[in-house]
Design a protein around this motif. Structure first.
Motif, PDB file in Angstrom:
ATOM      1  N   MET A 175      30.375  60.302  39.441  1.00 35.95           N
ATOM      2  CA  MET A 175      29.603  59.510  39.968  1.00 35.95           C
ATOM      3  C   MET A 175      29.092  58.339  38.740  1.00 35.95           C
ATOM      4  O   MET A 175      28.584  57.117  39.297  1.00 35.95           O
ATOM      5  N   ASN A 176      29.960  58.071  37.735  1.00 38.69           N
ATOM      6  CA  ASN A 176      29.116  57.386  36.843  1.00 38.69           C
ATOM      7  C   ASN A 176      30.549  56.107  37.136  1.00 38.69           C
ATOM      8  O   ASN A 176      29.940  55.139  36.563  1.00 38.69           O
ATOM      9  N   ALA A 177      30.925  55.726  38.549  1.00 39.52           N
ATOM     10  CA  ALA A 177      32.164  55.214  38.464  1.00 39.52           C
ATOM     11  C   ALA A 177      31.210  54.249  39.715  1.00 39.52           C
ATOM     12  O   ALA A 177      31.346  52.402  39.887  1.00 39.52           O
ATOM     13  N   LEU A 178      30.253  53.951  39.582  1.00 39.55           N
ATOM     14  CA  LEU A 178      29.349  53.106  40.281  1.00 39.55           C
ATOM     15  C   LEU A 178      28.836  52.347  40.251  1.00 39.55           C
ATOM     16  O   LEU A 178      28.863  51.743  40.039  1.00 39.55           O
ATOM     17  N   PRO A 179      28.458  52.752  38.688  1.00 42.46           N
ATOM     18  CA  PRO A 179      27.460  51.692  37.923  1.00 42.46           C
ATOM     19  C   PRO A 179      28.318  51.097  37.457  1.00 42.46           C
ATOM     20  O   PRO A 179      28.259  49.541  37.435  1.00 42.46           O
ATOM     21  N   CYS A 180      29.881  51.220  36.757  1.00 48.09           N
ATOM     22  CA  CYS A 180      30.642  50.523  36.110  1.00 48.09           C
ATOM     23  C   CYS A 180      31.136  49.540  37.226  1.00 48.09           C
ATOM     24  O   CYS A 180      31.177  48.545  37.463  1.00 48.09           O
ATOM     25  N   MET A 181      30.813  50.458  38.783  1.00 50.79           N
ATOM     26  CA  MET A 181      32.168  48.533  39.645  1.00 50.79           C
ATOM     27  C   MET A 181      30.510  47.867  40.271  1.00 50.79           C
ATOM     28  O   MET A 181      30.533  46.963  40.065  1.00 50.79           O
ATOM     29  N   ARG A 182      29.262  48.773  39.611  1.00 48.74           N
ATOM     30  CA  ARG A 182      28.277  47.194  40.473  1.00 48.74           C
ATOM     31  C   ARG A 182      28.774  46.282  38.846  1.00 48.74           C
ATOM     32  O   ARG A 182      28.151  45.874  39.507  1.00 48.74           O
TER      33      ARG A 182
ATOM     34  N   ALA B  63      31.914  39.005  38.171  1.00 48.07           N
ATOM     35  CA  ALA B  63      32.383  38.594  39.185  1.00 48.07           C
ATOM     36  C   ALA B  63      31.762  37.557  40.058  1.00 48.07           C
ATOM     37  O   ALA B  63      32.186  36.239  39.631  1.00 48.07           O
ATOM     38  N   ALA B  64      30.822  38.330  40.347  1.00 50.68           N
ATOM     39  CA  ALA B  64      29.812  36.586  41.537  1.00 50.68           C
ATOM     40  C   ALA B  64      29.215  36.173  39.786  1.00 50.68           C
ATOM     41  O   ALA B  64      29.241  34.841  40.399  1.00 50.68           O
ATOM     42  N   ILE B  65      28.795  36.570  39.485  1.00 48.15           N
ATOM     43  CA  ILE B  65      28.817  35.659  38.296  1.00 48.15           C
ATOM     44  C   ILE B  65      29.533  34.536  37.219  1.00 48.15           C
ATOM     45  O   ILE B  65      29.130  32.845  37.686  1.00 48.15           O
ATOM     46  N   LEU B  66      31.034  34.843  37.392  1.00 48.07           N
ATOM     47  CA  LEU B  66      32.276  33.990  37.189  1.00 48.07           C
ATOM     48  C   LEU B  66      32.475  32.881  38.285  1.00 48.07           C
ATOM     49  O   LEU B  66      32.918  32.104  38.413  1.00 48.07           O
ATOM     50  N   ALA B  67      31.809  33.446  39.598  1.00 43.22           N
ATOM     51  CA  ALA B  67      32.895  33.168  40.587  1.00 43.22           C
ATOM     52  C   ALA B  67      31.437  31.811  40.172  1.00 43.22           C
ATOM     53  O   ALA B  67      31.858  30.549  41.147  1.00 43.22           O
ATOM     54  N   LEU B  68      29.794  31.455  40.087  1.00 42.94           N
ATOM     55  CA  LEU B  68      29.122  31.368  40.793  1.00 42.94           C
ATOM     56  C   LEU B  68      29.160  29.811  39.836  1.00 42.94           C
ATOM     57  O   LEU B  68      28.596  28.785  39.265  1.00 42.94           O
ATOM     58  N   ALA B  69      29.924  30.063  38.409  1.00 42.35           N
ATOM     59  CA  ALA B  69      29.513  29.745  37.126  1.00 42.35           C
ATOM     60  C   ALA B  69      31.093  28.918  37.850  1.00 42.35           C
ATOM     61  O   ALA B  69      31.191  27.282  37.218  1.00 42.35           O
ATOM     62  N   GLY B  70      32.184  28.999  37.662  1.00 36.89           N
ATOM     63  CA  GLY B  70      32.900  28.300  38.664  1.00 36.89           C
ATOM     64  C   GLY B  70      32.892  27.204  39.424  1.00 36.89           C
ATOM     65  O   GLY B  70      33.444  26.094  38.915  1.00 36.89           O
ATOM     66  N   CYS B  71      32.293  27.706  40.219  1.00 33.81           N
ATOM     67  CA  CYS B  71      31.706  26.129  41.028  1.00 33.81           C
ATOM     68  C   CYS B  71      30.199  25.374  40.622  1.00 33.81           C
ATOM     69  O   CYS B  71      30.681  24.444  41.130  1.00 33.81           O
ATOM     70  N   ALA B  72      30.383  25.189  39.433  1.00 37.53           N
ATOM     71  CA  ALA B  72      28.846  24.830  39.021  1.00 37.53           C
ATOM     72  C   ALA B  72      29.852  23.383  38.573  1.00 37.53           C
ATOM     73  O   ALA B  72      28.788  22.494  38.302  1.00 37.53           O
ATOM     74  N   ASN B  73      30.187  23.510  37.931  1.00 34.21           N
ATOM     75  CA  ASN B  73      31.425  22.513  37.148  1.00 34.21           C
ATOM     76  C   ASN B  73      32.521  22.249  37.790  1.00 34.21           C
ATOM     77  O   ASN B  73      34.001  22.180  37.582  1.00 34.21           O
TER      78      ASN B  73
END
Length: 130
Positions: free
Chosen positions: A1-8, A14-24
């Motif tokens: 069950m420890n894998a679930l928090p790591c995946m989150r 990944a979502a933050i990096l994707a949004l940061a890439g769109c910002a510039n």
């Protein structure tokens, strides 16, 4: 069950990096503004007078210089055509030569315009003895 928090966490990163890439978003290579529409209007013969178009294009060029932005391909050639339409062959020649310098790949076309301009000038000088 420890894998679930790591995946989150991975999903959030990944979502933050994707949004940061769109910002510039990359800066456009050329300052186009209304130039394509203006060319289209000229072809349809629905545009403003050549004098008004020259004025608008010169304002566009000044704005591009102020923004340290490049004028698009064909801009100077089109401006030269407008100058020729108003009878200013010297300004047309200057704009065409500037287009050739800015975009060397236009040399064949620009050279043909200059050749026709020179041929027209020779015909005019033969018809009007000084």
């Amino acid at each position: 069950m420890n894998a679930l928090p790591c995946m989150r966490r991975i999903a959030w990163v990944a979502a933050i990096l994707a949004l940061a890439g769109c910002a510039n978003a990359p800066k456009p290579l050329y300052m186009w503004e209304g130039f394509p529409r203006q060319q289209y209007d000229v072809l349809l013969r629905e545009g403003a007078s050549p004098e008004a178009q020259i004025q608008a294009m010169e304002a566009h060029a000044e704005k591009a210089r102020a923004a340290n932005a490049a004028l698009p391909p064909g801009f100077r050639a089109h401006l030269g055509m407008l100058h020729l339409a108003t009878g200013n062959a010297g300004a047309a020649r200057q704009m065409w030569q500037a287009e050739k310098v800015a975009f060397p790949e236009s040399s064949a076309y620009i050279d043909s315009l200059l050749k026709r301009l020179d041929a027209g000038n020779q015909r005019a000088s033969k018809g009007n003895p000084a």
